[in-house]
Write a protein that holds these residues in place. Sequence first.
Motif, PDB file in Angstrom:
ATOM      1  N   THR A 183      37.678  53.733  41.596  1.00 36.31           N
ATOM      2  CA  THR A 183      38.236  53.390  42.907  1.00 36.31           C
ATOM      3  C   THR A 183      37.690  52.055  43.425  1.00 36.31           C
ATOM      4  O   THR A 183      37.935  51.663  44.548  1.00 36.31           O
ATOM      5  N   ARG A 184      36.878  51.390  42.583  1.00 36.51           N
ATOM      6  CA  ARG A 184      36.267  50.134  43.046  1.00 36.51           C
ATOM      7  C   ARG A 184      36.067  49.206  41.852  1.00 36.51           C
ATOM      8  O   ARG A 184      35.652  49.653  40.775  1.00 36.51           O
ATOM      9  N   HIS A 185      36.399  47.946  42.021  1.00 35.96           N
ATOM     10  CA  HIS A 185      36.218  46.948  40.964  1.00 35.96           C
ATOM     11  C   HIS A 185      35.479  45.746  41.569  1.00 35.96           C
ATOM     12  O   HIS A 185      35.923  45.187  42.559  1.00 35.96           O
ATOM     13  N   ILE A 186      34.355  45.396  40.965  1.00 32.71           N
ATOM     14  CA  ILE A 186      33.519  44.329  41.526  1.00 32.71           C
ATOM     15  C   ILE A 186      33.277  43.234  40.488  1.00 32.71           C
ATOM     16  O   ILE A 186      33.118  43.536  39.296  1.00 32.71           O
ATOM     17  N   THR A 230      44.984  53.231  41.520  1.00 31.85           N
ATOM     18  CA  THR A 230      43.745  53.642  40.859  1.00 31.85           C
ATOM     19  C   THR A 230      44.028  53.676  39.360  1.00 31.85           C
ATOM     20  O   THR A 230      45.152  53.906  38.937  1.00 31.85           O
ATOM     21  N   GLU A 246      35.927  41.742  45.064  1.00 31.66           N
ATOM     22  CA  GLU A 246      35.925  43.203  45.105  1.00 31.66           C
ATOM     23  C   GLU A 246      37.313  43.679  45.491  1.00 31.66           C
ATOM     24  O   GLU A 246      37.937  43.117  46.394  1.00 31.66           O
ATOM     25  N   TRP A 247      37.815  44.687  44.806  1.00 32.67           N
ATOM     26  CA  TRP A 247      39.099  45.270  45.184  1.00 32.67           C
ATOM     27  C   TRP A 247      39.114  46.733  44.768  1.00 32.67           C
ATOM     28  O   TRP A 247      38.142  47.241  44.231  1.00 32.67           O
ATOM     29  N   GLY A 248      40.204  47.404  45.044  1.00 36.80           N
ATOM     30  CA  GLY A 248      40.306  48.827  44.699  1.00 36.80           C
ATOM     31  C   GLY A 248      40.372  49.672  45.941  1.00 36.80           C
ATOM     32  O   GLY A 248      40.162  49.203  47.057  1.00 36.80           O
ATOM     33  N   THR A 254      33.061  53.266  39.501  1.00 33.13           N
ATOM     34  CA  THR A 254      33.078  51.819  39.716  1.00 33.13           C
ATOM     35  C   THR A 254      33.235  51.100  38.379  1.00 33.13           C
ATOM     36  O   THR A 254      32.626  51.487  37.388  1.00 33.13           O
ATOM     37  N   ARG A 266      38.539  51.874  47.433  1.00 33.38           N
ATOM     38  CA  ARG A 266      37.466  52.005  48.411  1.00 33.38           C
ATOM     39  C   ARG A 266      37.423  50.819  49.373  1.00 33.38           C
ATOM     40  O   ARG A 266      37.216  50.956  50.551  1.00 33.38           O
ATOM     41  N   LYS A 267      37.672  49.652  48.831  1.00 33.87           N
ATOM     42  CA  LYS A 267      37.669  48.440  49.648  1.00 33.87           C
ATOM     43  C   LYS A 267      38.818  48.491  50.659  1.00 33.87           C
ATOM     44  O   LYS A 267      38.650  48.217  51.832  1.00 33.87           O
ATOM     45  N   ASP A 310      39.010  38.348  46.361  1.00 33.86           N
ATOM     46  CA  ASP A 310      39.075  39.790  46.161  1.00 33.86           C
ATOM     47  C   ASP A 310      40.346  40.186  45.421  1.00 33.86           C
ATOM     48  O   ASP A 310      41.204  40.897  45.956  1.00 33.86           O
TER      49      ASP A 310
END
Length: 485
Positions: A152-155, A184, A166-168, A293, A170-171, A473
Motif C-alpha cells: 500500500t506504499r511505495h517509497i 494496490t 512516495e505514492w500508494g 511497503t 497510504r499516502k 511523488d
Amino acid sequence: MKKEENEAASWTICLECRGRGKKSRRLRKKVRLRYQMALDQFKKTKREGTAPVRPNKHQYLCLNCKGSGLIHSASPPIADKDNYPHVAIIGGGIGGVALAVACLHRGIPFTLYERDGSFHERSQGYGLTLQQARKAIKGLGVCSLKKGVVSTRHIVHTTDGKVIGEWGMRKWMQQEAKTSSKRTNVHIARQSLRLALIEQLGGHTAVQWGHQLVDFKDCKGEGVELNFKVGGEMKAAKAGLVVGADGIRSTVRSLLIGDDITPLRYLGCIVILGICPLAALEGLDSDLLDSATVFQTANGNERIYMMPYALDAVMWQLSFPMPEKEAKALSAQGARALKEEACRRTQWHDPIPQVLAATLDTQVSGYPVYDRKLLETEWLEKGGQVTLIGDAAHPMSPFKGQGANQALLDALALARGISSECGAFSRWKAVGIRDCVLTEFEKEMFARSASKVKDSAEAAQFLHSEIVLYEGDEPRGRCLKSKKA
Ligand SMILES: Cc1cc2nc3c(=O)[nH]c(=O)nc-3n(C[C@H](O)[C@H](O)[C@H](O)COP(=O)(O)OP(=O)(O)OC[C@H]3O[C@@H](n4cnc5c(N)ncnc54)[C@H](O)[C@@H]3O)c2cc1C
C-alpha cells in the motif's frame, strides 16, 4: 470470495458471455446509420480521403460471472476432441500453465510439456508483482492468492535514506485524496502463483515433466509433429496447434523464425536478487519491512528495489550497468560472489546492508538482463499452426514488472480466441487455425505488449541514471513520459 474456493471448485465458462467476462451491446441505430452513410459516401467518392472507422460495440461486464468469464461446475468440462484442435503447450512456466488452465475450463484438449524434471528442479526464487493481471487471474479460476501480499506504499530514497518520492494507498489516504482499490499491487512468489495454477489442473500429474522440445514439423493443415527429448530417449507426439510458452530462450521461436532476426539484446545491466526471511533480521526495527511497503534506493548508477515476497520475507533486486562479458562472468561465479558484489555496492541506509548480509547464499541469484527486438506479425504468419506467448513472444526487462502480467493476459486471450472461433459450427478446419484464430490473437498480443517491452527497456537505462533521483511523488519514468509529451 473465500480462500478455499480455489481448491474446492471446478470451473466452466459462463455461457452468457461465452467465457469473455464481457458482453457487447448492439450499436444504436443512429450510430449504425451514421457509419453506413459515411461508408457509402466514401465508396461514391471512389475511396478518396480516409475510410470511416467502424464504431466499436459498447462492452459491459457480464453480471452472471462478475466479469471472470467462469462459473462453478461439479467437474471440469470434458475435452471436446472433435471440435477443437489438440493444443501442445511447450513450457510449464507462468504462461504455459495459465494457458493449460484456460483450455481446461473451455473443454479445449491440451498437453502441457515442461523441460524440467519436476516443479522444484530449478530454484526459481523471485517474486512477481501482479498489476493488470490481478483481474486476469480471476479469469483463470484463481479467486484468492493465499500467499499474495498487498502493498500500500511505495517509497524512493537516495542512499542516505532521504525520501524523494512516495505514492500508494497510504499516502493518498493521508491526503484524503480519492483512492481506488485498483491502485494496490499484489506481490507473490513466482512459484506460489505457478502452484496455484497447477492446482487448478488437478496437480502435478497434469504436466508432462522432463519433456524438452527439440524439433517440430508443421504438416500444413494436417497438424504438427513434435519431437521431445525425454531422459536419454526421443519421443514423438502430434498436435493440431503448438504454443511456444518456453520463455526468453524459446526453442519454438528459434525453430519458427530463426535466431538471427531477433537475437537476444543485452540491455547493459545485471540484476542480483535475494530473498531474506524477516526472522533473520531480529532486533532490526524498520517500518520499511512492514510487509506492505515497496521501496527503492538509488544513486544514479546502482539501484536496489525491495518488496514483500511473502508475509514473512522480503525480496531485493539490485541492478547496475556492467559490460555484458563481465556480467556473464559474475553470474557464472555463483551466489557467493554475487552476494559479495551486492553487499559491497550497497553500504547505504538501513535496513539495506542488514537485509543483504542476512540473506543466505542459497537465496541469491543474478543474471545479465536481455530482451529482444519486437516481433513483426508477418514473421509468425509462415508459422501456420504454431504460435508464441509470454517471454517467447515478447521478452522484456524485469524493471516494469510486466513479463508475467503479459504472459497471463496472452494465455487467457488465446484460449478465449480458440473457444470462440473454433467449436462445432466453425469453419476452422477448412480455413485453418491461423486465419481463424492466430492472426487476430497475435495482432492483439503484440499491440498490447509492445509498449511494455519498450518501457521496460527504457527503464533499464533511466533507473541507472540521474533521472531516477528526480524528486516527485510518482513512479520513476512517469516524469520522463510527461517531459517527452
Ligand atoms: C528478477 C525478475 C523479476 C521479475 N519480476 C516480475 C514482476 O514483478 N512482474 C511480472 O509480471 N514479471 C516479472 N518478471 C518476468 C516474468 O518472470 C516472466 O516474464 C514470466 O515468467 C514469463 O513467463 P513465461 O511462461 O513466458 O516463461 P517462463 O516463466 O520463463 O517459463 C518458460 C518455461 O518453459 C520451459 N522450457 C524452456 N525450453 C523448453 C523446451 N525446449 N521444452 C519444454 N519446456 C521448455 C522452461 O523450463 C520454463 O519452465 C520478472 C523476471 C525476473 C527475472
